[in-house]
Design a protein around this motif. Structure first.
Motif, PDB file in Angstrom:
ATOM      1  N   THR A 134      -4.452  23.274  16.444  1.00  0.00           N
ATOM      2  CA  THR A 134      -3.364  24.051  17.049  1.00  0.00           C
ATOM      3  C   THR A 134      -2.283  24.442  16.038  1.00  0.00           C
ATOM      4  OG1 THR A 134      -2.235  22.006  17.754  1.00  0.00           O
ATOM      5  CG2 THR A 134      -3.750  23.030  19.339  1.00  0.00           C
ATOM      6  N   GLY A 135      -2.604  24.343  14.753  1.00  0.00           N
ATOM      7  CA  GLY A 135      -1.677  24.791  13.714  1.00  0.00           C
ATOM      8  C   GLY A 135      -0.469  23.900  13.515  1.00  0.00           C
ATOM      9  N   GLN A 136      -0.636  22.594  13.745  1.00  0.00           N
ATOM     10  CA  GLN A 136       0.463  21.651  13.569  1.00  0.00           C
ATOM     11  C   GLN A 136       0.120  20.670  12.445  1.00  0.00           C
ATOM     12  OE1 GLN A 136       2.417  20.277  17.351  1.00  0.00           O
ATOM     13  NE2 GLN A 136       0.465  20.937  18.246  1.00  0.00           N
ATOM     14  N   LYS A 137       1.104  19.864  12.060  1.00  0.00           N
ATOM     15  CA  LYS A 137       0.892  18.858  11.011  1.00  0.00           C
ATOM     16  C   LYS A 137       1.168  17.475  11.587  1.00  0.00           C
ATOM     17  CE  LYS A 137       1.948  17.810   6.203  1.00  0.00           C
ATOM     18  NZ  LYS A 137       0.574  17.440   5.913  1.00  0.00           N
ATOM     19  N   LEU A 138       0.208  16.580  11.438  1.00  0.00           N
ATOM     20  CA  LEU A 138       0.332  15.216  11.945  1.00  0.00           C
ATOM     21  C   LEU A 138       1.044  14.331  10.929  1.00  0.00           C
ATOM     22  CD1 LEU A 138      -0.597  13.181  14.234  1.00  0.00           C
ATOM     23  CD2 LEU A 138      -2.487  12.617  12.679  1.00  0.00           C
ATOM     24  N   ARG A 139       1.986  13.543  11.402  1.00  0.00           N
ATOM     25  CA  ARG A 139       2.627  12.532  10.561  1.00  0.00           C
ATOM     26  C   ARG A 139       1.877  11.217  10.745  1.00  0.00           C
ATOM     27  NH1 ARG A 139       8.975  12.615  10.158  1.00  0.00           N
ATOM     28  NH2 ARG A 139       8.299  10.659   9.278  1.00  0.00           N
ATOM     29  N   VAL A 140       1.439  10.619   9.647  1.00  0.00           N
ATOM     30  CA  VAL A 140       0.700   9.357   9.709  1.00  0.00           C
ATOM     31  C   VAL A 140       1.489   8.282   8.975  1.00  0.00           C
ATOM     32  CG1 VAL A 140      -1.467   8.176   9.196  1.00  0.00           C
ATOM     33  CG2 VAL A 140      -1.489  10.616   9.773  1.00  0.00           C
ATOM     34  N   ASP A 141       1.751   7.188   9.666  1.00  0.00           N
ATOM     35  CA  ASP A 141       2.493   6.068   9.105  1.00  0.00           C
ATOM     36  C   ASP A 141       1.669   5.420   7.984  1.00  0.00           C
ATOM     37  OD1 ASP A 141       4.802   4.016   9.654  1.00  0.00           O
ATOM     38  OD2 ASP A 141       2.968   2.833   9.423  1.00  0.00           O
ATOM     39  N   PRO A 142       2.273   5.132   6.828  1.00  0.00           N
ATOM     40  CA  PRO A 142       1.520   4.530   5.711  1.00  0.00           C
ATOM     41  C   PRO A 142       0.845   3.212   6.077  1.00  0.00           C
ATOM     42  CG  PRO A 142       3.661   5.318   4.947  1.00  0.00           C
ATOM     43  CD  PRO A 142       3.660   5.446   6.442  1.00  0.00           C
ATOM     44  N   THR A 143       1.487   2.403   6.917  1.00  0.00           N
ATOM     45  CA  THR A 143       0.879   1.141   7.339  1.00  0.00           C
ATOM     46  C   THR A 143      -0.381   1.403   8.149  1.00  0.00           C
ATOM     47  OG1 THR A 143       3.025   0.020   7.360  1.00  0.00           O
ATOM     48  CG2 THR A 143       1.258  -0.992   8.645  1.00  0.00           C
ATOM     49  N   ASP A 144      -0.317   2.361   9.063  1.00  0.00           N
ATOM     50  CA  ASP A 144      -1.493   2.706   9.870  1.00  0.00           C
ATOM     51  C   ASP A 144      -2.613   3.224   8.975  1.00  0.00           C
ATOM     52  OD1 ASP A 144       0.018   2.029  12.065  1.00  0.00           O
ATOM     53  OD2 ASP A 144       0.355   4.101  12.722  1.00  0.00           O
ATOM     54  N   LEU A 145      -2.256   4.036   8.006  1.00  0.00           N
ATOM     55  CA  LEU A 145      -3.246   4.591   7.090  1.00  0.00           C
ATOM     56  C   LEU A 145      -3.969   3.474   6.334  1.00  0.00           C
ATOM     57  CD1 LEU A 145      -4.481   7.149   5.915  1.00  0.00           C
ATOM     58  CD2 LEU A 145      -2.567   7.278   4.332  1.00  0.00           C
ATOM     59  N   ALA A 146      -3.221   2.481   5.865  1.00  0.00           N
ATOM     60  CA  ALA A 146      -3.828   1.356   5.142  1.00  0.00           C
ATOM     61  C   ALA A 146      -4.754   0.548   6.049  1.00  0.00           C
ATOM     62  CB  ALA A 146      -2.733   0.466   4.562  1.00  0.00           C
ATOM     63  N   ILE A 147      -4.323   0.295   7.281  1.00  0.00           N
ATOM     64  CA  ILE A 147      -5.148  -0.457   8.240  1.00  0.00           C
ATOM     65  C   ILE A 147      -6.463   0.275   8.490  1.00  0.00           C
ATOM     66  CG2 ILE A 147      -5.320  -1.150  10.675  1.00  0.00           C
ATOM     67  CD1 ILE A 147      -2.227  -1.653  10.519  1.00  0.00           C
ATOM     68  N   LEU A 148      -6.382   1.572   8.723  1.00  0.00           N
ATOM     69  CA  LEU A 148      -7.580   2.350   9.046  1.00  0.00           C
ATOM     70  C   LEU A 148      -8.492   2.504   7.839  1.00  0.00           C
ATOM     71  CD1 LEU A 148      -6.106   5.076  11.405  1.00  0.00           C
ATOM     72  CD2 LEU A 148      -7.363   2.996  12.017  1.00  0.00           C
ATOM     73  N   HIS A 149      -7.912   2.638   6.665  1.00  0.00           N
ATOM     74  CA  HIS A 149      -8.754   2.769   5.475  1.00  0.00           C
ATOM     75  C   HIS A 149      -9.556   1.484   5.253  1.00  0.00           C
ATOM     76  CE1 HIS A 149      -9.637   5.559   2.239  1.00  0.00           C
ATOM     77  NE2 HIS A 149      -9.865   4.495   1.498  1.00  0.00           N
ATOM     78  N   GLU A 150      -8.908   0.350   5.434  1.00  0.00           N
ATOM     79  CA  GLU A 150      -9.602  -0.933   5.299  1.00  0.00           C
ATOM     80  C   GLU A 150     -10.697  -1.062   6.358  1.00  0.00           C
ATOM     81  OE1 GLU A 150     -10.691  -4.713   4.015  1.00  0.00           O
ATOM     82  OE2 GLU A 150      -9.490  -3.183   3.000  1.00  0.00           O
TER      83      GLU A 150
END
Length: 196
Positions: A134-150
């Protein structure tokens, strides 16, 4: 067990994306298979309630696989409804007992602490799906990003049937979120033809 993380940053980001979707975008494509924006919003309605019930354990023994596509209906109040469901999901996972033992969602049983990460993954990744559609930009919390990457770093290259497509190879020097998207079978460069 004490909560391992808080859902509020991811929930707030998804709610903001949902609020930014216009009615005339509901039929537009998304990077999530053959799903339209409407289909994906219907899925989000179902998953936010399913993962809230996983936190309270009320789903144990009676959850069912989620419906998809044409089987799903989108409530008329989907914008406010999804925002409210994200708030109740966040509150439910703030209770220490939510993280204890096993729980169930979508007909799948697993340790509650792992189920919480699955829920976080669904919220963040579908947030991106809806944002880019829909042409928007998602903000992703760095802590969440680390959890999901692991959580996703050991993903089978062939993908996980019913969950993720085959891994999309992303350069090692690409942004961390792009590499995470690749692990879920998504191409970070995907853009909707409906978005100018």
């Amino acid at each position: 067990m004490e909560p391992q993380f808080d859902f509020e940053p991811a929930a707030r980001s998804l709610a903001a994306i949902v609020d930014g979707i216009s009615d005339n975008q509901l039929g537009d494509p998304t990077p999530s298979g053959e799903s339209t924006v409407r289909d994906l919003l219907g899925h989000v309605v179902g998953l936010t309630e399913a993962f809230r019930q996983a936190a309270t354990k009320e789903a144990v023994g009676n959850s069912a696989p989620p419906s998809s596509g044409a089987d799903m209906t989108l409530p008329a109040d989907w914008r406010t409804g999804i925002a409210a469901q994200l708030e109740t999901l966040t509150a439910a996972w703030r209770e220490p007992q939510a993280w204890d033992g096993d729980t169930e969602a979508g007909g799948v049983e697993m340790p509650a602490a792992i189920m919480a990460i699955v829920a976080l993954d669904e919220i963040v990744i579908h947030g991106w799906d809806l944002a880019v559609a829909t042409g928007q930009k998602l903000r992703v919390d760095p802590t969440d990003l680390a959890i999901l990457h692991e959580f996703l770093r050991e993903t089978d290259p062939a993908g996980t049937p019913g969950l993720f497509g085959p891994i999309v190879e992303i350069p090692a020097d690409a942004p961390e979120f792009d590499r995470l998207l690749g692990l879920t079978g998504r191409d970070p460069a995907w853009r909707s033809s409906a978005v100018a």
